[in-house]
Design a protein around this motif. Structure first.
Motif, PDB file in Angstrom:
ATOM      1  N   LEU A  82     -15.722  -4.832   4.713  1.00 43.10           N
ATOM      2  CA  LEU A  82     -15.693  -6.293   4.870  1.00 43.10           C
ATOM      3  C   LEU A  82     -16.562  -6.735   6.045  1.00 43.10           C
ATOM      4  O   LEU A  82     -17.263  -7.748   5.958  1.00 43.10           O
ATOM      5  CB  LEU A  82     -14.258  -6.775   5.062  1.00 43.10           C
ATOM      6  CG  LEU A  82     -13.325  -6.636   3.853  1.00 43.10           C
ATOM      7  CD1 LEU A  82     -11.897  -7.024   4.229  1.00 43.10           C
ATOM      8  CD2 LEU A  82     -13.810  -7.498   2.687  1.00 43.10           C
TER       9      LEU A  82
ATOM     10  N   TYR B 121     -19.671  -9.267   5.790  1.00 43.20           N
ATOM     11  CA  TYR B 121     -19.678 -10.506   6.581  1.00 43.20           C
ATOM     12  C   TYR B 121     -20.945 -10.605   7.423  1.00 43.20           C
ATOM     13  O   TYR B 121     -21.586 -11.663   7.473  1.00 43.20           O
ATOM     14  CB  TYR B 121     -18.438 -10.553   7.471  1.00 43.20           C
ATOM     15  CG  TYR B 121     -18.372 -11.788   8.343  1.00 43.20           C
ATOM     16  CD1 TYR B 121     -17.856 -12.983   7.842  1.00 43.20           C
ATOM     17  CD2 TYR B 121     -18.846 -11.763   9.648  1.00 43.20           C
ATOM     18  CE1 TYR B 121     -17.810 -14.124   8.624  1.00 43.20           C
ATOM     19  CE2 TYR B 121     -18.806 -12.900  10.445  1.00 43.20           C
ATOM     20  CZ  TYR B 121     -18.283 -14.071   9.932  1.00 43.20           C
ATOM     21  OH  TYR B 121     -18.249 -15.210  10.710  1.00 43.20           O
TER      22      TYR B 121
ATOM     23  N   VAL C 289     -17.735 -14.511   4.391  1.00 43.01           N
ATOM     24  CA  VAL C 289     -16.514 -14.009   3.757  1.00 43.01           C
ATOM     25  C   VAL C 289     -16.771 -13.725   2.276  1.00 43.01           C
ATOM     26  O   VAL C 289     -16.315 -12.704   1.736  1.00 43.01           O
ATOM     27  CB  VAL C 289     -15.361 -15.014   3.932  1.00 43.01           C
ATOM     28  CG1 VAL C 289     -14.160 -14.617   3.083  1.00 43.01           C
ATOM     29  CG2 VAL C 289     -14.957 -15.108   5.396  1.00 43.01           C
TER      30      VAL C 289
ATOM     31  N   ALA D  60     -18.673 -10.600   2.048  1.00 41.42           N
ATOM     32  CA  ALA D  60     -17.824  -9.488   2.466  1.00 41.42           C
ATOM     33  C   ALA D  60     -17.014  -8.942   1.297  1.00 41.42           C
ATOM     34  O   ALA D  60     -16.968  -7.724   1.063  1.00 41.42           O
ATOM     35  CB  ALA D  60     -16.896  -9.935   3.595  1.00 41.42           C
TER      36      ALA D  60
END
Length: 334
Positions: free
Chosen positions: A131, A135, A155, A158
């Motif tokens: 993640l 991001y 996000v 991600a």
């Protein structure tokens, strides 16, 4: 006609850095993905999955070290700008990598009753690292925009990258295992492919509208015509691979490596699209490759060292994958 070193050397290093990042994403992507798949695997399956990445995962992270090292020495101004803007997610990435590294060893050394805890930590570290990478990529694509819009896009990227890593992990499990686990990996791959395709479609649609620079690079004639093979071929490969999951595993384990190679090709196509979107910037909308580059004399010295180090890394990688080829067996720790 003389060779224009001040122009060529920054381009060479940008290409080397991009190559290192692409190889890292493909190779470390599958072992991060296997860590994510721990969430849906049983205890015995987790042991086999660890065995499938045991000989490779440290070497895979070498490419990340190489990419960051090249960024630091060849493009120090860009390194400062990027790391300053992405300090917190870079810290989170390191935390994730440390967690999974510790869990990788401790899960085999603790009493059986505590093994579940370290398996969960291995999953958590893999997910956090995936993640964080996604991001950072999303924020970087938008020119290091750390506002609300940039964070939301980060996000989105991600979760898309985490799904893509899970697909890579499933594809590697298909190649390295057999029996019921291999069949389960095919089902995992099918689900991860759907999530990855949806995520990539969302990112591809959102990116041109979030970044005028990227919109102008992709949606101007005749560039649209020249670039159209990238998304079209990616979509065809996704569709072909998804259909293949209904016919895997095949008798005699034929084409077990095909899903992994297909996903690697999709990653390469996506990376080519990103490279076109960024060029000639190394920090989008802020610093070009030549503005951020070190002095020509410094780059020449660094290139001499790279010519020595890079073949060693490539040779070791090929050697490790050849020596530890074949199906995964029980992993032992000395």
């Amino acid at each position: 006609m003389t060779f224009d070193w001040p122009t060529a050397l920054p381009l060479i290093f940008a290409g080397l850095m991009g190559l290192a990042i692409l190889i890292y994403v493909i190779l470390d992507g599958f072992d991060l993905g296997i860590g994510i798949l721990f969430a849906v695997a049983e205890d015995a399956e987790q042991d086999t999955m660890i065995a499938a990445i045991g000989p490779f995962w440290d070497a895979n992270e070498t490419w990340l070290v190489l990419a960051v090292g090249l960024l630091l020495v060849a493009f120090p101004m860009a390194h400062g700008v990027i790391l300053t803007a992405l300090y917190i997610p870079a810290f989170v990435l390191l935390v994730g990598l440390i967690l999974r590294g510790v869990a990788f060893d401790f899960r085999a050394k603790v009493p059986a009753g505590r093994k579940h805890r370290w398996n969960r930590i291995f999953f958590l570290g893999s997910l956090i690292a995936s993640l964080a990478q996604g991001y950072m990529l999303g924020v970087y694509v938008l020119g290091l925009d750390v506002g609300l819009g940039g964070m939301a896009f980060g996000v989105l990227v991600a979760f898309c990258l985490a799904a893509a890593y899970a697909a890579m992990g499933a594809a590697w499990v298909i190649y390295k295992t057999e029996g019921e686990l291999q069949k389960k990996a095919v089902r995992w791959l099918r689900t991860a492919l759907v999530l990855t395709a949806l995520g990539m479609a969302a990112v591809s649609l959102a990116t041109p509208f979030a970044s005028p620079r990227i919109f102008d690079k992709w949606f101007v004639w005749p560039q649209m015509l020249y670039l159209s093979p990238l998304p079209i071929l990616s979509a065809l490969l996704f569709l072909w691979l998804w259909r293949q999951t209904f016919h895997l595993p095949k008798p005699d384990d034929r084409h077990a490596l095909t899903p992994f190679l297909t996903l690697a090709a999709i990653f390469a196509l996506g990376f080519a699209g990103l490279a076109w979107s960024f060029y000639p910037f190394v920090v989008p909308d802020k610093l070009t490759i030549w503005q951020a580059a070190s002095a020509t004399e410094s780059l020449a010295i660094i290139l001499a060292g790279t010519v020595v180090v890079l073949p060693i890394i490539i040779f070791y990688s090929f050697y490790a994958y050849r020596v530890f080829g074949g199906k995964a067996t029980d992993l032992t720790y000395d």
